[in-house]
Design a protein around this motif. Structure first.
Motif, mmCIF file in Angstrom:
data_model
loop_
_atom_site.group_PDB
_atom_site.id
_atom_site.type_symbol
_atom_site.label_atom_id
_atom_site.label_comp_id
_atom_site.label_asym_id
_atom_site.label_seq_id
_atom_site.Cartn_x
_atom_site.Cartn_y
_atom_site.Cartn_z
ATOM 1 N N MET A 1 0.818 -1.207 0.000
ATOM 2 C CA MET A 1 0.000 0.000 0.000
ATOM 3 C C MET A 1 0.855 1.262 0.000
ATOM 4 O O MET A 1 0.519 2.256 -0.662
ATOM 5 C CB MET A 1 -0.936 -0.007 1.209
ATOM 6 C CG MET A 1 -2.070 -1.011 1.114
ATOM 7 S SD MET A 1 -3.175 -0.651 -0.286
ATOM 8 C CE MET A 1 -4.373 -1.977 -0.100
ATOM 9 N N LEU A 2 1.948 1.251 0.738
ATOM 10 C CA LEU A 2 2.825 2.418 0.770
ATOM 11 C C LEU A 2 3.404 2.707 -0.609
ATOM 12 O O LEU A 2 3.439 3.854 -1.063
ATOM 13 C CB LEU A 2 3.958 2.198 1.772
ATOM 14 C CG LEU A 2 3.605 2.217 3.259
ATOM 15 C CD1 LEU A 2 4.855 2.014 4.096
ATOM 16 C CD2 LEU A 2 2.914 3.504 3.643
ATOM 17 N N ILE A 3 3.847 1.662 -1.284
ATOM 18 C CA ILE A 3 4.427 1.841 -2.609
ATOM 19 C C ILE A 3 3.375 2.320 -3.607
ATOM 20 O O ILE A 3 3.625 3.223 -4.418
ATOM 21 C CB ILE A 3 5.079 0.525 -3.082
ATOM 22 C CG1 ILE A 3 6.291 0.201 -2.205
ATOM 23 C CG2 ILE A 3 5.505 0.615 -4.545
ATOM 24 C CD1 ILE A 3 6.895 -1.154 -2.460
ATOM 25 N N LEU A 4 2.167 1.739 -3.534
ATOM 26 C CA LEU A 4 1.089 2.161 -4.439
ATOM 27 C C LEU A 4 0.724 3.621 -4.208
ATOM 28 O O LEU A 4 0.518 4.382 -5.167
ATOM 29 C CB LEU A 4 -0.142 1.275 -4.232
ATOM 30 C CG LEU A 4 -0.067 -0.148 -4.785
ATOM 31 C CD1 LEU A 4 -1.332 -0.918 -4.438
ATOM 32 C CD2 LEU A 4 0.125 -0.127 -6.299
ATOM 33 N N LEU A 5 0.627 4.019 -2.932
ATOM 34 C CA LEU A 5 0.279 5.409 -2.624
ATOM 35 C C LEU A 5 1.372 6.350 -3.080
ATOM 36 O O LEU A 5 1.093 7.408 -3.670
ATOM 37 C CB LEU A 5 0.037 5.563 -1.120
ATOM 38 C CG LEU A 5 -0.362 6.969 -0.637
ATOM 39 C CD1 LEU A 5 -1.638 7.414 -1.322
ATOM 40 C CD2 LEU A 5 -0.534 6.977 0.882
ATOM 41 N N PHE B 1 0.883 13.229 6.361
ATOM 42 C CA PHE B 1 1.579 11.975 6.651
ATOM 43 C C PHE B 1 0.642 10.863 7.125
ATOM 44 O O PHE B 1 1.023 9.696 7.144
ATOM 45 C CB PHE B 1 2.656 12.208 7.721
ATOM 46 C CG PHE B 1 3.606 13.320 7.401
ATOM 47 C CD1 PHE B 1 4.149 13.441 6.126
ATOM 48 C CD2 PHE B 1 3.961 14.254 8.362
ATOM 49 C CE1 PHE B 1 5.026 14.469 5.820
ATOM 50 C CE2 PHE B 1 4.841 15.291 8.062
ATOM 51 C CZ PHE B 1 5.379 15.394 6.784
ATOM 52 N N ALA B 2 -0.574 11.240 7.534
ATOM 53 C CA ALA B 2 -1.513 10.283 8.115
ATOM 54 C C ALA B 2 -1.832 9.087 7.219
ATOM 55 O O ALA B 2 -1.915 7.961 7.717
ATOM 56 C CB ALA B 2 -2.804 11.005 8.521
ATOM 57 N N PRO B 3 -2.037 9.265 5.895
ATOM 58 C CA PRO B 3 -2.380 8.098 5.065
ATOM 59 C C PRO B 3 -1.367 6.966 5.175
ATOM 60 O O PRO B 3 -1.741 5.795 5.106
ATOM 61 C CB PRO B 3 -2.423 8.685 3.646
ATOM 62 C CG PRO B 3 -2.754 10.113 3.838
ATOM 63 C CD PRO B 3 -2.066 10.514 5.109
ATOM 64 N N MET B 4 -0.100 7.290 5.346
ATOM 65 C CA MET B 4 0.926 6.260 5.459
ATOM 66 C C MET B 4 1.184 5.864 6.908
ATOM 67 O O MET B 4 1.211 4.679 7.257
ATOM 68 C CB MET B 4 2.230 6.735 4.814
ATOM 69 C CG MET B 4 2.173 6.859 3.302
ATOM 70 S SD MET B 4 3.800 7.216 2.609
ATOM 71 C CE MET B 4 3.426 7.237 0.861
#
Length: 413
Positions: A185-189, A346-349
């Motif tokens: 998910m981090l890489i996709l975002l 920064f919250a999404p990650m």
């Protein structure tokens, strides 16, 4: 609402037919093909996996012990009875990958010299050194009268079970699965924000340069136009993801590899549905936050070159968030991870990391999501005003002072 979907569809279809979409999709597909077949490609170029080693045993007894204990299928050890100079010549012309000379020192332990054409193959040196170390251990324990089985028992890994005292805490298996999902998910975002955020900004600048924007904002409200563009490009991104997933699935089927095995290699097999839903939620909120900023900043410029310059702060923000997330993967309970998980940029990650790996109170998740949604709404309101005035501003513009000019221009209308 009808105008919104018309503009959304127009944005989606117009971008779907561009050369940029086809080229970027083709490049990423090529990368996926390379990734799935990476091991086969490496083996093809690497040639033979086994290394052929000539062993010149000057002691007359060490080579036989090496053959008895050999457990490395990647090394072929051959006895060499010719001179040292002849052995070096055979290594130089490629007949052997390396030459080893063995002898016993004063303590009756082996010593060796390793000859190779060059020292670039560090893996080969490591394999040989491990083999010789095992030989030395065998001889040393024999001299001390220690049974080899006892030595193996001493150096065998300790059996240790892990027990979480917190009944609601995650098990080691659940933690590994969570880390796998978080990584994906981090890489996709990260990639999604950089690619599609820049695309939104450049698309707005392109429309301004063609004077189409003046007609659009006179027929629909700025916020409708802005979010139609954001959603349209989001649908474009989903189309690309669908293509990538479909191709990856077909390649796995062609190789005879099950999807569960592939997901298992990333720790994603039998992953928690809750974590997946949290991942989708934070991905969408992160995209909306950065996409709204990109559309607002893109409306201030009239050229594509200036648009790329204006979105640089957004790219820097997402890069900082990504590096903080990589740090937080190892220490999710640290203060900096906890604090930044409530900061909208920064919250999404960071909050997703805490939700995926830790067992945190649900109110912290709701608070972070609430702050994130509130920030998106605030940026949407401010962005709509900047967008409405910014799309009517022409000429060279690369300064954030133009945000104030755009808002003032909106009030004058």
């Amino acid at each position: 609402m009808n105008k919104f979907w018309i503009m959304t569809t127009h944005t989606y279809l117009s971008k779907l037919k561009t050369k940029v979409f086809f080229i970027s999709t083709a490049l990423i597909l090529a990368f996926l093909v390379l990734l799935v077949n990476f091991e086969s490609i490496i083996l093809t170029f690497a040639g033979e996996d086994e290394d052929k080693i000539a062993v010149l045993d000057e002691s007359g007894e060490l080579f036989d012990l090496m053959i008895i204990q050999e457990n490395n299928d990647e090394l072929i050890l051959e006895p060499f009875i010719q001179s040292l100079e002849e052995g070096k010549a055979l290594v130089s012309d490629g007949s052997y990958d390396a030459l080893i000379t063995l002898d016993l020192n004063q303590e009756g332990l082996p010593e060796a010299t390793f000859y190779a054409k060059n020292m670039s193959d560090s893996q080969l040196q490591t394999k040989v050194q491990q083999q010789l170390q095992q030989l030395k251990t065998t001889l040393a324990t024999a001299q001390l009268g220690i049974d080899q089985v006892a030595i193996n028992e001493v150096f065998s890994p300790i059996a240790m079970d892990t027990v979480a005292l917190n009944e609601s805490g995650k098990s080691a298996e659940e933690m590994n699965q969570a880390r796998g999902i978080v990584y994906v998910m981090l890489i996709l975002l990260y990639i999604g924000v950089i690619m599609y955020g820049s695309l939104i900004a450049t698309d707005v600048a392109t429309e301004k340069s063609s004077r189409v924007m003046e007609l659009l904002v006179s027929s629909v409200s700025p916020i409708t136009h802005m979010f139609a563009k954001i959603i349209g490009i989001a649908l474009l991104g989903l189309t690309q993801i669908f293509i990538f997933v479909s191709l990856a699935y077909m390649m796995l089927q062609a190789k005879g590899e099950q999807l569960s095995e592939f997901l298992g290699s990333f720790g994603l097999q039998d992953a928690s549905l809750t974590i997946l839903l949290y991942g989708i939620l934070f991905y969408l909120l992160g995209y909306l936050l950065y996409a709204t900023l990109a559309a607002m900043l893109g409306s201030l410029v009239s050229r594509v070159e200036e648009a790329n310059q204006m979105v640089t702060p957004i790219i820097l923000l997402i890069a900082v968030a990504f590096f903080l997330a990589m740090f937080g993967m190892n220490v999710p309970e640290s203060s900096i991870v906890t604090i930044t998980s409530f900061i909208p940029f920064f919250a999404p990650m960071l909050m997703f990391i805490r939700v995926g790996i830790l067992d945190i109170p649900i109110w912290e998740v709701f608070l972070s999501v609430g702050i994130l949604i509130g920030t998106i709404i605030l940026f949407a309101i401010v962005g709509a005003k900047v967008y409405k005035g910014g799309v009517l501003m022409y000429g060279k513009s690369s300064s954030f002072k133009d945000i104030k000019k755009a808002i003032l221009l909106t009030r004058k209308e």
